[in-house]
Design a protein around this motif. Structure first.
Motif, PDB file in Angstrom:
ATOM      1  N   LEU A  15     -25.306   5.890  -7.297  1.00 51.19           N
ATOM      2  CA  LEU A  15     -23.985   6.522  -7.338  1.00 51.19           C
ATOM      3  C   LEU A  15     -22.967   5.725  -6.539  1.00 51.19           C
ATOM      4  N   HIS A  16     -23.390   5.258  -5.357  1.00 49.06           N
ATOM      5  CA  HIS A  16     -22.456   4.463  -4.543  1.00 49.06           C
ATOM      6  C   HIS A  16     -22.125   3.133  -5.208  1.00 49.06           C
ATOM      7  N   SER A  17     -23.101   2.582  -5.922  1.00 42.63           N
ATOM      8  CA  SER A  17     -22.826   1.320  -6.647  1.00 42.63           C
ATOM      9  C   SER A  17     -21.766   1.549  -7.722  1.00 42.63           C
ATOM     10  N   ASN A  18     -21.887   2.644  -8.457  1.00 40.35           N
ATOM     11  CA  ASN A  18     -20.887   2.954  -9.484  1.00 40.35           C
ATOM     12  C   ASN A  18     -19.511   3.219  -8.861  1.00 40.35           C
ATOM     13  N   GLN A  19     -19.535   3.902  -7.720  1.00 39.00           N
ATOM     14  CA  GLN A  19     -18.261   4.166  -7.037  1.00 39.00           C
ATOM     15  C   GLN A  19     -17.619   2.874  -6.572  1.00 39.00           C
ATOM     16  N   LEU A  20     -18.427   1.944  -6.105  1.00 35.02           N
ATOM     17  CA  LEU A  20     -17.904   0.645  -5.692  1.00 35.02           C
ATOM     18  C   LEU A  20     -17.280  -0.104  -6.857  1.00 35.02           C
ATOM     19  N   LYS A  21     -17.910   0.048  -8.028  1.00 36.24           N
ATOM     20  CA  LYS A  21     -17.328  -0.592  -9.221  1.00 36.24           C
ATOM     21  C   LYS A  21     -15.957   0.007  -9.539  1.00 36.24           C
ATOM     22  N   ARG A  22     -15.845   1.343  -9.430  1.00 36.28           N
ATOM     23  CA  ARG A  22     -14.557   1.973  -9.698  1.00 36.28           C
ATOM     24  C   ARG A  22     -13.508   1.532  -8.693  1.00 36.28           C
ATOM     25  N   ILE A  23     -13.928   1.383  -7.448  1.00 30.54           N
ATOM     26  CA  ILE A  23     -12.987   0.916  -6.426  1.00 30.54           C
ATOM     27  C   ILE A  23     -12.498  -0.492  -6.755  1.00 30.54           C
ATOM     28  N   GLU A  24     -13.439  -1.338  -7.202  1.00 23.78           N
ATOM     29  CA  GLU A  24     -13.044  -2.697  -7.561  1.00 23.78           C
ATOM     30  C   GLU A  24     -12.051  -2.689  -8.732  1.00 23.78           C
ATOM     31  N   ALA A  25     -12.311  -1.813  -9.698  1.00 26.86           N
ATOM     32  CA  ALA A  25     -11.374  -1.717 -10.828  1.00 26.86           C
ATOM     33  C   ALA A  25     -10.009  -1.232 -10.354  1.00 26.86           C
ATOM     34  N   HIS A  26     -10.000  -0.274  -9.424  1.00 25.87           N
ATOM     35  CA  HIS A  26      -8.736   0.217  -8.868  1.00 25.87           C
ATOM     36  C   HIS A  26      -7.993  -0.876  -8.116  1.00 25.87           C
ATOM     37  N   VAL A  27      -8.753  -1.654  -7.368  1.00 24.69           N
ATOM     38  CA  VAL A  27      -8.128  -2.770  -6.631  1.00 24.69           C
ATOM     39  C   VAL A  27      -7.531  -3.774  -7.604  1.00 24.69           C
ATOM     40  N   ASN A  28      -8.250  -4.044  -8.684  1.00 24.23           N
ATOM     41  CA  ASN A  28      -7.708  -4.985  -9.686  1.00 24.23           C
ATOM     42  C   ASN A  28      -6.418  -4.446 -10.300  1.00 24.23           C
ATOM     43  N   SER A  29      -6.405  -3.125 -10.603  1.00 20.85           N
ATOM     44  CA  SER A  29      -5.175  -2.551 -11.166  1.00 20.85           C
ATOM     45  C   SER A  29      -4.032  -2.609 -10.159  1.00 20.85           C
ATOM     46  N   GLN A  30      -4.337  -2.356  -8.879  1.00 22.60           N
ATOM     47  CA  GLN A  30      -3.302  -2.476  -7.844  1.00 22.60           C
ATOM     48  C   GLN A  30      -2.788  -3.899  -7.736  1.00 22.60           C
ATOM     49  N   ARG A  31      -3.709  -4.841  -7.890  1.00 25.58           N
ATOM     50  CA  ARG A  31      -3.312  -6.251  -7.842  1.00 25.58           C
ATOM     51  C   ARG A  31      -2.366  -6.586  -8.999  1.00 25.58           C
ATOM     52  N   GLU A  32      -2.706  -6.073 -10.187  1.00 22.19           N
ATOM     53  CA  GLU A  32      -1.830  -6.312 -11.331  1.00 22.19           C
ATOM     54  C   GLU A  32      -0.477  -5.638 -11.132  1.00 22.19           C
ATOM     55  N   HIS A  33      -0.496  -4.418 -10.570  1.00 21.30           N
ATOM     56  CA  HIS A  33       0.765  -3.719 -10.301  1.00 21.30           C
ATOM     57  C   HIS A  33       1.618  -4.479  -9.299  1.00 21.30           C
ATOM     58  N   LEU A  34       0.938  -5.049  -8.288  1.00 17.17           N
ATOM     59  CA  LEU A  34       1.677  -5.838  -7.306  1.00 17.17           C
ATOM     60  C   LEU A  34       2.291  -7.078  -7.939  1.00 17.17           C
ATOM     61  N   GLN A  35       1.541  -7.709  -8.815  1.00 19.06           N
ATOM     62  CA  GLN A  35       2.082  -8.882  -9.510  1.00 19.06           C
ATOM     63  C   GLN A  35       3.288  -8.491 -10.373  1.00 19.06           C
ATOM     64  N   GLU A  36       3.170  -7.316 -11.016  1.00 20.13           N
ATOM     65  CA  GLU A  36       4.289  -6.856 -11.831  1.00 20.13           C
ATOM     66  C   GLU A  36       5.515  -6.586 -10.979  1.00 20.13           C
ATOM     67  N   LEU A  37       5.308  -5.919  -9.825  1.00 20.57           N
ATOM     68  CA  LEU A  37       6.423  -5.663  -8.906  1.00 20.57           C
ATOM     69  C   LEU A  37       7.031  -6.955  -8.390  1.00 20.57           C
ATOM     70  N   THR A  38       6.164  -7.928  -8.131  1.00 17.87           N
ATOM     71  CA  THR A  38       6.656  -9.216  -7.638  1.00 17.87           C
ATOM     72  C   THR A  38       7.522  -9.906  -8.690  1.00 17.87           C
ATOM     73  N   SER A  39       7.064  -9.832  -9.949  1.00 15.89           N
ATOM     74  CA  SER A  39       7.858 -10.450 -11.017  1.00 15.89           C
ATOM     75  C   SER A  39       9.182  -9.721 -11.205  1.00 15.89           C
ATOM     76  N   GLN A  40       9.140  -8.361 -11.119  1.00 17.50           N
ATOM     77  CA  GLN A  40      10.396  -7.607 -11.209  1.00 17.50           C
ATOM     78  C   GLN A  40      11.341  -7.940 -10.071  1.00 17.50           C
ATOM     79  N   ASN A  41      10.785  -8.062  -8.891  1.00 18.67           N
ATOM     80  CA  ASN A  41      11.601  -8.421  -7.730  1.00 18.67           C
ATOM     81  C   ASN A  41      12.240  -9.788  -7.918  1.00 18.67           C
ATOM     82  N   GLN A  42      11.457 -10.742  -8.426  1.00 23.66           N
ATOM     83  CA  GLN A  42      11.992 -12.077  -8.668  1.00 23.66           C
ATOM     84  C   GLN A  42      13.071 -12.046  -9.745  1.00 23.66           C
ATOM     85  N   HIS A  43      12.850 -11.197 -10.778  1.00 26.75           N
ATOM     86  CA  HIS A  43      13.842 -11.080 -11.852  1.00 26.75           C
ATOM     87  C   HIS A  43      15.158 -10.500 -11.316  1.00 26.75           C
TER      88      HIS A  43
END
Length: 581
Positions: free
Chosen positions: A503-531
């Motif tokens: 169960l903890h392994s699966n939860q860790l996978k979900r956390i990693e997916a969440h971190v990846n989505s946050q990373r993509e959101h940050l990149q999107e915000l960075t591009s918007q800021n630059q724009h």
């Protein structure tokens, strides 16, 4: 006269009959102006013409006495008509125009230029075109007319030239020389209300029109009601009557006669003649619309070629000087009230204009403050974005380090782990069932052991070795059963730990997916800021500055970032603990 009488309406015939009756009464009145002991007798008698001329000669010689002591008789004489050969002299006497200074000033004014010369030339062709003095542009009358109008426009710069003055000066030119016409016209402008009529404010003209409209309402109510219904204002036809003294509508024969009376009595003759024409044409005017009434009134006065009948009709009209003064005062009060309202309105307009100017100034100031505030907020936002980006990079580095330290299964391994998880849960279920059965067996053995102890206690004195061995055997079996139960319970606990690990392994996978989505959101915000930063640089409104949030927004964003980071740190710590276990 008989042919003209056949064209008159019944109302006009009645009015003419009344006029003739009044004339007969005047001829019979011994105290009247036309008695033998008076000045004149009936003008219809050829024998009295020489006597009438003698009377006019007496008027000219004794002007001071007549103008002061015999005003009523003088008015009656003028209404009957001034002799043509005495008209020029009488006009100058009536307006007191025999002034040498004015004539000398006239010659000087002719040498000066006037800004109204072009306008005068344009209006000259409109005056009495049927008169021989004004039939051609190069005629003597045209030149004299131009000189008089030019001289007065140079003398009175405020009034300058008015179109109505062309008709008045034109009639004067037919009887007087240039200098005499100029002097008479100057006196008319000063002493006969003409200058007030020609003012740009038109206050005097408005008062005259108001008086005439009130007279129509009082004496011709039915016609006035028709005017109101048709929207036909009195000013539409009467303004030219006062400005031209009816001269633009009169024939060549009638114009001097009406002007004689005007020189003696003023604008009263205009009210009388105008109201008489409306009275005679009332039945006809009620049938017409606005256009028809205008044409009818334009042609009405010219139909009366006989000046005597026109003047007689005019003096049948009721004219009350006291009532005219009351109307003038009432009109002045109305205009004073309108002037106060206009001044108040102008004050409101001025105040509104000042408020608009102040509003523009405040808007400019506010826009400057807003720009500076936006610059500061954009700079703060940029700093916060940089901090958030650095924090996210640190978290990404920690996640990469955790990924390097631990091996993650591939997709096949995940399927295998899922299968194992299912089998573990089945084994766990079997172990729970066996544990329950073992606990029941232990309970049963324990009861049996207790019974045996009781039984052995009763027979201890005479017991045997066999009983002791049975007791020991039961104790050994009980211990063995308890040990087996403890082993099964330990295995069950192990299965639970393995399941929690999955169960903890699966939860860790979900956390990693969440971190990846946050990373993509940050990149999107960075591009918007630059724009946004590029847009600001292109518009030239701000210099290397971006949006700055308010202090409340800044605190909210910082608190949200701290909460996310703390949550992620807790999860990472928990995963590390599970991994170590």
């Amino acid at each position: 006269m008989n042919s003209m009488a056949s064209q008159l309406s019944p109302d006009e015939m009645t009015l003419l009959a009344k006029l003739e009756e009044q004339n007969r009464l005047l001829e019979k009145d011994s105290k009247s102006l036309y008695s033998v002991n008076g000045v004149l007798q009936s003008p219809s008698s050829p024998k009295n013409l020489s006597f009438e001329e003698d009377t006019w000669d007496q008027v000219v010689k004794e002007w001071e006495d007549w103008s002061k002591n015999k005003v009523g008789q003088l008015k009656e004489l003028i209404r009957r008509g001034i002799p043509a050969h005495l008209r020029a002299q009488l006009w100058q006497l009536l307006c007191d125009a025999q002034n040498v200074a004015d004539r000398q000033r006239y010659s000087q004014l002719l040498k000066t230029s006037s800004p109204s010369e072009t306008l005068i030339r344009r209006d000259m062709t409109r005056i009495l075109p049927q008169h021989q003095l004004f039939q051609s542009l190069d005629s003597t009358g045209q030149e004299a007319l131009f000189n008089v109008l030019k001289a007065y426009s140079a003398l009175d710069r405020e009034i300058g030239h008015c179109q109505g003055s062309v008709f008045i000066v034109g009639v004067l030119i037919t009887q007087l020389s240039e200098e005499e016409a100029f002097c008479v016209f100057v006196r008319l402008m000063k002493d006969f209300q003409m200058r007030e009529l020609y003012r740009s404010t038109m206050a005097e003209l408005g008062c005259c029109i108001y008086q005439l409209d009130s007279m129509i309402q009082e004496q011709l109510p039915e016609l006035h009601s028709h005017f109101q219904t048709q929207g036909f204002h009195t000013s539409m036809f009467s303004s030219t009557w006062f400005l031209h003294i009816l001269l633009s509508s009169l024939s060549v024969a009638a114009a001097p006669r009406i002007f004689d009376i005007f020189m003696c009595e003023g604008l009263e003759i205009v009210f009388r003649v105008g109201l008489a024409m409306l009275y005679l044409k009332q039945a006809e005017l009620i049938k017409f619309d606005v256009e028809g009434m205008m044409q009818c009134l334009q042609n009405s006065i010219q139909q009366y070629l006989d000046p005597d009948s026109l003047i007689k009709a005019a003096y049948q009209i009721k004219y009350n000087p006291r009532r005219m003064k009351e109307l003038r005062k009432y009109y002045a009060s109305i205009k004073a009230k309108e002037l106060e309202e206009q001044e108040e309105l102008n004050g409101l307009y001025s105040e509104n204009k000042l408020l608009k100017q102040r509003l523009d100034i405040l808007e400019k100031r506010c826009s400057k403050k807003l720009v500076s505030q936006l610059k500061r907020e954009l700079e703060t936002t940029r700093l916060n974005a940089t901090k958030s980006y650095n924090t996210l990079e640190e978290m990404q580095a920690k996640i990469l380090q955790m990924e390097e330290n631990s091996t993650w299964p591939d997709e096949d391994s995940v399927e295998y782990l899922q299968t194992e998880l299912i089998s573990c849960r089945l084994r766990e279920a079997e172990a729970l069932t066996g544990l329950k059965e073992l606990k029941l067996h232990v309970k049963h053995m324990d009861e049996k052991w207790q019974n045996q102890q009781v039984h052995c206690g009763g027979q201890q004195k005479g017991g045997s070795v066999q009983n002791i061995l049975q007791v020991e055997l039961l104790s050994a079996q009980l211990k063995k059963t308890l040990s087996k139960a403890a082993l099964i319970e330990s295995r069950h606990r192990l299965l639970q730990l393995q399941t929690e690990n999955e169960l903890h392994s699966n939860q860790l996978k979900r956390i990693e997916a969440h971190v990846n989505s946050q990373r993509e959101h940050l990149q999107e915000l960075t591009s918007q800021n630059q724009h946004l930063h590029n847009q600001l640089q292109q518009s030239g409104q701000f210099s290397a500055a971006e949006y700055k949030p308010t202090p409340e927004e800044k605190q909210t964003e910082d608190a949200a970032d701290v909460a996310v980071i703390a949550d992620l740190q807790k999860q990472i710590t928990k995963l590390k603990t599970l991994t170590n276990v």
